[in-house]
Design a protein around this motif. Structure first.
Motif, PDB file in Angstrom:
ATOM      1  N   GLU A   1       1.003  -1.026  -0.128  1.00  0.00           N
ATOM      2  CA  GLU A   1       0.002  -0.054  -0.022  1.00  0.00           C
ATOM      3  C   GLU A   1       0.882   1.199  -0.044  1.00  0.00           C
ATOM      4  OE1 GLU A   1      -3.363   2.007   2.727  1.00  0.00           O
ATOM      5  OE2 GLU A   1      -2.626   0.162   3.369  1.00  0.00           O
TER       6      GLU A   1
ATOM      7  N   GLY B   1      -6.290  -2.402  -7.091  1.00  0.00           N
ATOM      8  CA  GLY B   1      -7.733  -1.890  -7.198  1.00  0.00           C
ATOM      9  C   GLY B   1      -8.677  -3.061  -7.532  1.00  0.00           C
TER      10      GLY B   1
ATOM     11  N   GLN C   1      -2.470   4.081  -3.741  1.00  0.00           N
ATOM     12  CA  GLN C   1      -2.926   3.048  -4.509  1.00  0.00           C
ATOM     13  C   GLN C   1      -2.271   1.716  -3.930  1.00  0.00           C
ATOM     14  OE1 GLN C   1      -1.629   3.590  -8.605  1.00  0.00           O
ATOM     15  NE2 GLN C   1      -3.853   3.389  -9.202  1.00  0.00           N
TER      16      GLN C   1
END
Length: 880
Positions: free
Chosen positions: A817, A845, A874
């Protein structure tokens, strides 16, 4: 008679800054035993020090920008030390302590470089008036309290560098007060971490049932030219209030009679006390002491006094707090003292500090901090939360990271030209000493651009000689040190790996190649084992073939070969590989005595000079330790390496160093009787004259516990799976620096905030099994424990974030992350804990990413079909 026997126990405890032997034992529990060992692995809570336990008096957490001098945050929240005036004195508190026995060849007087602040920790050094206080109107009563040790029932200090939290508790007040203190510290952003400012952010909550009114006021003495201009006719001290759309400030300056004379001093410049926001009133002349009656604001905007008088400015901000509500009040203190000081005698230093490129004076610093306060504070706290949000133990995360705070002390400097420059420790041993700083793993991972510049500008520029030798102190000592030389080549590989592309390697390859060839050339008999007498970190020239130097050189040449291969310089890569193969084989065959690696004496000189010979030396497998930091794999036989580490654990680690120290003399007090540590060298074979036939002062080093070396061994123990030992050794250092005994943020070797202590970050690297190669888009994680529920931070060339892995219903999930910046990836190496990989999936995602999964023993290599570029917030998820 041993010198220790001449010291009465009560005097020994007194001079060590302790109260009683019983208290020391109670405060810092022993780490041996099953129960204690289990506790080391537990997540636990943030280390918190308490007023009620007498744990606040020595705390000094650096809370100024990196390379901006030293400002300490005390245990009660007050700022102290204020080493921002460019004196570059030796030690945070230059002093001499009569230790009562001989240290090396210097007599019985212990100076800052010999451990004066270890046996007599510094406290309460306050060269200027500064502080904060609060006035509370509650149920018809006015209460005034300073944010000071004496004014609160309890104070709690949470030791989380780079941002500490302090709680102030009064049982009679329905008010919680929390101070968050820090300077902007953002990994990979060295410029925004190099701001001469400290921030004090107060958060107050009304826990009662009726409203209350509060006012917080801060004050700061005008200390511009305070030490250089002391006569009435030298000039005027001037404080001036100014209000902007983003802050209210009091600027402190000095108007000199002789401008040229005043401007040429280390304390020439400006200071600024600021409130972030507009809801405050500036006070150009604030009077001390104060009470509820004179807790007031001035009606003027400017005040001045003669140079021999004291002038204090203040800022007050008030608010009404309803029941259950919380408010914040943010203050900043900035400074701007451009002259580096004459003790640092290199041309770059004459250009002044690096922060001059951005700020013309302290008000400009205040303007910038206020305008960007949300970003600077937000990213600093985000990093702090990211770092400590881990499955690894809190105490471990604190100890392995806190030593990077040395960059925010006068150990470390950066000049306007961009050049980084450092003492070994505060004011002692100049010139980015290669044989010390090569141990420091933290900077290259947190501020890699600084290290790339240092390699290119200094090691491969100013210091590189035609034969490839690197001056080990820059302009200060025009000789190479063989261990420093090897460490700098290894550092070049790390700096290349911590780059986003190949620019660093391509630009510097000819120089790196020369530096690597220099190492090869020091093998005079062609057996792959360096045998040229040369300076090393123990301050003597040793003869013969010395395991720790031989191994370090093998690792460096292997690094050179890896870089040669990437540069398609195949002939040099072959030369390096040949050297490594020969050296590794001979080191294992000739320098291993059946238990550990040794020093083979020179065939002609024998043991006439100092050396480690058949003794058990702390750095004997340093090369292999370095290899794990940069993904080089093995340079020494695994079984022999493990045996060597076990020997260090058996012979050199001591739960109580006292009995060993009683048998020896000349050591500097970096660990005291009753404390645990790993000593530098032992003589398991009980040989006469184990360190050579001629006694030298450097032999005192062998009896010491120096934390940088201990951290290096701990990182290696962790890499080899000896996690119990790695944690025990790291905890031993952590306990020696418990706040009850001394400053937790100041690991001392040759003076305070010693650079080598940043080797501690290497233990974090190996605990994560972390490897990274930015230009190749490669990353690896292989945690040493809690494999099925692991979480830790990571940094890369252009981004940082959190990595975690867990198992759910037989499926491994691995998540990167990204919290900051960007990250390019194409290959991810992971460990498997299930027997056989069935299938895999990669997601960003909701998007599935094409990838190939290749099982390699217990590892899985995940190769993405094309590079991906993660952006802030993201996440990349891998399912196996």
């Amino acid at each position: 008679m041993s010198p220790i026997k001449d010291i009465k126990r009560r005097d020994f405890i007194k001079v060590s800054g302790m109260l009683t032997a019983g208290l020391v034992v109670a405060r810092v529990p022993a780490i041996a035993g099953t129960k204690g060992l289990s506790a080391l692995y537990q997540r636990g809570a943030v280390t918190t020090y308490f007023k009620s336990k007498n744990e606040l008096q020595y705390i000094g957490m650096p809370v100024g920008g990196i390379n901006c001098g030293t400002v300490y945050l005390g245990g009660d929240g007050r700022l102290w030390l204020w080493d921002i005036f460019n004196s570059n004195q030796e030690g945070i508190e230059p002093k001499v302590v009569d230790w009562g026995y001989k240290v090396q060849d210097k007599g019985t007087k212990v100076t800052s470089r010999d451990g004066a602040c270890y046996i007599q920790p510094s406290k309460d050094i306050r060269p200027l008036e500064q502080g904060f206080a609060i006035r509370i109107n509650y149920q018809g009563t006015t209460i005034v309290k300073r944010f000071h040790y004496d004014d609160w029932d309890e104070i709690k200090f949470e030791a989380t560098y780079p941002a500490a939290i302090i709680h102030y508790i009064d049982a009679k007040l329905p008010l919680t007060i929390k101070l968050t203190a820090f300077a902007p510290f953002i990994p990979l952003d060295e410029d925004n971490s190099n701001i001469p400012v400290t921030i004090q952010s107060f958060e107050l909550k009304n826990t009662g049932t009726t409203p209350m009114e509060i006012e917080i006021i801060g004050w700061l003495e005008n200390a511009v030219n305070k030490f250089s201009m002391t006569k009435a006719d030298d000039g005027k001290r001037i404080n001036k209030v100014f209000n902007t759309k983003t802050h209210v400030s009091v600027n402190a300056s000095f108007a000199a009679t002789d401008l040229a004379k005043a401007n040429n001093t280390g304390d020439a410049g400006s200071m600024c006390l600021s409130f972030i926001g507009t809801d405050a009133v500036g006070i150009p002349s604030f009077q001390l002491p104060f009470s509820a009656d004179n807790f007031h604001v001035s009606k003027t905007d400017e005040a001045s006094v003669n140079a021999d008088e004291k002038l204090i400015g203040g800022i007050g901000s008030s608010a009404k707090i309803s029941p259950g509500k919380t408010i914040k009040k943010d203050f900043a203190i900035s400074w701007h003292f451009p002259n580096v000081g004459e003790r640092i005698n290199v041309p770059d230093a004459r250009t002044g500090h690096y922060y001059l490129n951005k700020f013309k004076d302290a008000p400009a610093v205040a303007d910038y901090v206020a305008a960007h306060f949300s970003f600077l504070s937000g990213q600093t706290i985000l990093w702090k939360n990211t770092w400590y949000d881990s499955s690894l133990p809190h105490w471990f995360m604190e100890r392995t990271f806190s030593n990077i705070s040395a960059l925010a002390t006068t150990t470390s400097h950066r000049f306007k030209t961009g050049r980084s420059w450092a003492w070994e420790g505060v004011g002692a041993c100049e010139g980015n000493c290669t044989h010390v700083w090569q141990y420091a793993q933290a900077i290259g991972r947190i501020f890699p651009a600084i290290e790339r510049d240092n390699r290119q500008r200094v090691d491969l520029g100013i210091s590189l000689q035609p034969d490839g030798g690197i001056w080990f102190r820059g302009e200060y000592d025009k000789r190479p040190a063989i261990d420093g030389q090897a460490g700098r080549v290894l550092g070049c590989l790390r700096e290349h790996q911590m780059s986003a592309d190949n620019t660093f390697l391509k630009t510097n390859w000819p120089q790196i190649k020369r530096a690597t060839q220099f190492i090869i050339d020091q093998d005079k008999n062609g057996d792959g084992m360096t045998d040229t007498p040369m300076e090393n970190t123990l301050d003597a020239v040793w003869d013969g073939e010395i395991a720790w130097i031989v191994g370090l050189c093998i690792a460096a040449v292997k690094a050179g070969g890896v870089m040669a291969h990437e540069m398609n310089d195949n002939s040099f890569a072959d030369r390096c590989n040949e050297y490594v193969a020969k050296g590794s084989k001979n080191m294992d065959a000739v320098l291993f005595n059946g238990e550990y690696y040794i020093h083979r004496p020179d065939a002609v000189k024998g043991r006439s000079g100092i050396g480690s010979y058949n003794t058990c030396h702390i750095d004997q497998v340093l090369g292999q330790s370095w290899a794990w930091q940069v993904g080089l794999g093995r340079i020494n036989n695994k079984d022999k390496t493990i045996s060597a580490l076990k020997a260090l654990w058996k012979h050199n680690f001591m739960q109580d160093v006292g009995p060993f120290e009683k048998q020896h003399s000349g050591w500097r007090p970096y660990a005291l009787p009753g404390e645990s540590g790993m000593v530098m060298n032992t003589n398991p074979l009980k040989e006469a004259n184990p360190y050579g036939e001629s006694a030298t002062w450097q032999m005192g080093y062998f009896y010491e516990c120096m934390t940088g070396f201990e951290h290096q061994v701990a990182s290696h123990l962790m890499a080899e799976g000896m996690t119990d030992e790695a944690l025990i050794l790291t905890k031993a250092v952590h306990d020696r620096y418990h706040a009850f005994k001394r400053n937790p943020f100041n690991e001392i070797e040759c003076s305070d905030h010693y650079g080598r202590a940043m080797a501690s970050y290497g233990t974090f690297i190996t605990a994560c099994g972390f490897e990274y190669h930015g230009p190749k888009g490669f990353i690896r994680f292989a945690p040493k424990w809690d494999k099925k529920n692991f979480k830790a931070p990571f940094t890369t060339a252009k981004g940082w974030g959190t990595y975690r892995q867990k198992e759910t219903a037989g499926v491994q999930e691995h998540v990167l992350e990204l919290k900051y910046g960007s990250l390019q990836l194409q290959t991810i190496s992971l460990e498997k804990w299930n027997v056989k990989q069935q299938k895999g999936k990669v997601m960003i995602g909701a998007q599935s990413i094409a990838a190939n999964f290749e099982q390699q023993g217990n590892n899985v290599l995940v190769t993405l079909s094309k590079p991906v570029h993660l952006q802030t917030n993201q996440s990349l998820r891998i399912f196996i």
